[in-house]
Motif scaffolding. Structure first.
Motif, PDB file in Angstrom:
ATOM      1  N   VAL A  63      35.616  57.847   6.767  1.00 33.29           N
ATOM      2  CA  VAL A  63      36.774  57.965   5.940  1.00 33.29           C
ATOM      3  C   VAL A  63      38.157  58.136   6.937  1.00 33.29           C
ATOM      4  O   VAL A  63      39.182  57.456   6.741  1.00 33.29           O
ATOM      5  CB  VAL A  63      36.795  58.711   4.821  1.00 33.29           C
ATOM      6  N   LYS A  65      38.215  57.555   9.981  1.00 36.16           N
ATOM      7  CA  LYS A  65      38.729  56.358  10.986  1.00 36.16           C
ATOM      8  C   LYS A  65      39.371  55.249  10.235  1.00 36.16           C
ATOM      9  O   LYS A  65      40.294  54.575  10.926  1.00 36.16           O
ATOM     10  CB  LYS A  65      37.333  55.966  11.685  1.00 36.16           C
ATOM     11  N   PHE A  66      38.923  55.112   8.942  1.00 36.60           N
ATOM     12  CA  PHE A  66      39.846  54.116   7.983  1.00 36.60           C
ATOM     13  C   PHE A  66      41.104  54.779   7.975  1.00 36.60           C
ATOM     14  O   PHE A  66      42.211  53.920   7.972  1.00 36.60           O
ATOM     15  CB  PHE A  66      39.135  54.170   6.738  1.00 36.60           C
ATOM     16  N   ASN A  69      43.689  54.163  10.779  1.00 35.62           N
ATOM     17  CA  ASN A  69      44.564  52.792  10.745  1.00 35.62           C
ATOM     18  C   ASN A  69      46.038  52.712  10.077  1.00 35.62           C
ATOM     19  O   ASN A  69      46.687  51.810  10.755  1.00 35.62           O
ATOM     20  CB  ASN A  69      43.613  51.994   9.824  1.00 35.62           C
ATOM     21  N   LYS A  84      46.708  58.096   2.383  1.00 34.51           N
ATOM     22  CA  LYS A  84      46.411  58.944   3.647  1.00 34.51           C
ATOM     23  C   LYS A  84      46.788  60.382   3.353  1.00 34.51           C
ATOM     24  O   LYS A  84      45.863  61.181   3.782  1.00 34.51           O
ATOM     25  CB  LYS A  84      47.217  58.403   5.023  1.00 34.51           C
ATOM     26  N   LYS A 193      37.962  51.436  -0.454  1.00 37.59           N
ATOM     27  CA  LYS A 193      38.624  50.658   0.923  1.00 37.59           C
ATOM     28  C   LYS A 193      38.070  51.146   2.102  1.00 37.59           C
ATOM     29  O   LYS A 193      37.770  50.398   3.123  1.00 37.59           O
ATOM     30  CB  LYS A 193      39.953  50.902   0.938  1.00 37.59           C
ATOM     31  N   ALA A 194      37.219  52.430   2.232  1.00 41.57           N
ATOM     32  CA  ALA A 194      36.459  52.674   3.476  1.00 41.57           C
ATOM     33  C   ALA A 194      34.988  52.181   3.571  1.00 41.57           C
ATOM     34  O   ALA A 194      34.332  52.702   4.326  1.00 41.57           O
ATOM     35  CB  ALA A 194      36.706  54.183   3.505  1.00 41.57           C
ATOM     36  N   ASP A 195      34.546  51.574   2.372  1.00 43.63           N
ATOM     37  CA  ASP A 195      33.331  51.022   2.316  1.00 43.63           C
ATOM     38  C   ASP A 195      32.243  52.037   2.073  1.00 43.63           C
ATOM     39  O   ASP A 195      31.219  51.821   2.478  1.00 43.63           O
ATOM     40  CB  ASP A 195      32.698  50.173   3.459  1.00 43.63           C
TER      41      ASP A 195
END
Length: 265
Positions: A63, A65-66, A69, A84, A193-195
């Motif tokens: 999460v 690392k997502f 971005n 965020k 969104k972070a899969d």
């Protein structure tokens, strides 16, 4: 009937409490203390001991690392900034949606190195005689994961459009304050969104962050204090989950550092 239908002990206890509010026997509700009924309830508990929903948790680093971005923070969209900010707060504090939702600009202090929020209303974990809970975020060395700089930008960006002193406002006009359910939807959206596996809810942020803090060597007392638990029982039973441990074991590191830093690198 409820028991044979597979109802849990907590569901049976709720049904008993509901009945006790309006069912009287000889103008008394003492039936609820009947020894036979109490033995039945103890038997229900022993035969259906409450179990945690998940045996493991998601990797916080995925999460983070997502969220990395969404930089530079001054140039991302308001929606991205909101997602965020709320996710970093949830991770760095181990807080419930209710606590995050109650963050208020009128109960905030901020300087160059930290930001602190306190609360004028009881939280779910508040107890009489205990010190009021506060949230504090220090400046973080990794700028992409700094809660202070992210919240500072969020406050700056919303200053001219907000219609409430509550910290979190709607992404779309008229930018009123949001509910705790909206906080939950935002956190869930970050997970999607972070899969992250869809079985995990917004509340799993609390489980994931506190579990990572423990795996990275943060002392139990610090975890309980940050997450606002009065005892370790619930943490061990419902929140502490298996995560890949780090080789770093330093009980003096603070909660946010233990969660937001990838100590395995």
């Amino acid at each position: 009937e409820l028991f044979h239908g597979g109802a849990s002990h907590s569901a049976l206890a709720s049904a008993k409490a509901a009945l006790a509010t309006f069912v009287k026997v000889d103008n008394s509700d003492e039936w609820k203390n009947d020894p036979v009924l109490n033995r039945f309830m103890r038997g229900c508990y022993k035969s259906r001991v409450p179990l945690p929903r998940h045996s493991g948790t998601w990797d916080v680093e995925v999460v983070l690392k997502f969220l990395d971005n969404f930089e530079p923070i001054e140039e991302v969209t308001f929606k991205e900034l909101t997602l965020k900010a709320v996710a970093l707060v949830a991770l760095a504090s181990g807080s419930r949606c209710q606590t995050i939702h109650l963050m208020d600009l009128d109960f905030m202090t901020m300087n160059d190195d930290s930001i602190q929020f306190w609360f004028d209303v009881p939280l779910k974990t508040s107890k009489p005689g205990h010190k009021s809970h506060t949230l504090e975020f220090q400046r973080f060395t990794t700028s992409t994961r700094c809660v202070l700089s992210t919240l500072r930008e969020y406050i700056r960006r919303t200053e001219s459009i907000r219609k409430s002193r509550k910290l979190w406002i709607k992404v779309v006009k008229p930018h009123n304050e949001v509910t705790k359910e909206t906080i939950g939807r935002w956190l869930k959206k970050v997970l999607v969104k972070a899969d992250i596996d869809k079985k995990f809810t917004a509340h799993s942020f609390r489980m994931a962050s506190t579990s990572k803090a423990a795996a990275n060597g943060l002392g139990l007392e610090s975890i309980l204090q940050t997450a606002n638990w009065s005892s370790a029982t619930n943490f061990h039973k419902f929140y502490l989950r298996e995560v890949k441990p780090s080789s770093t074991k330093d009980s003096k590191i603070d909660f946010a550092k233990a969660v937001l830093t990838n100590l395995k690198e």
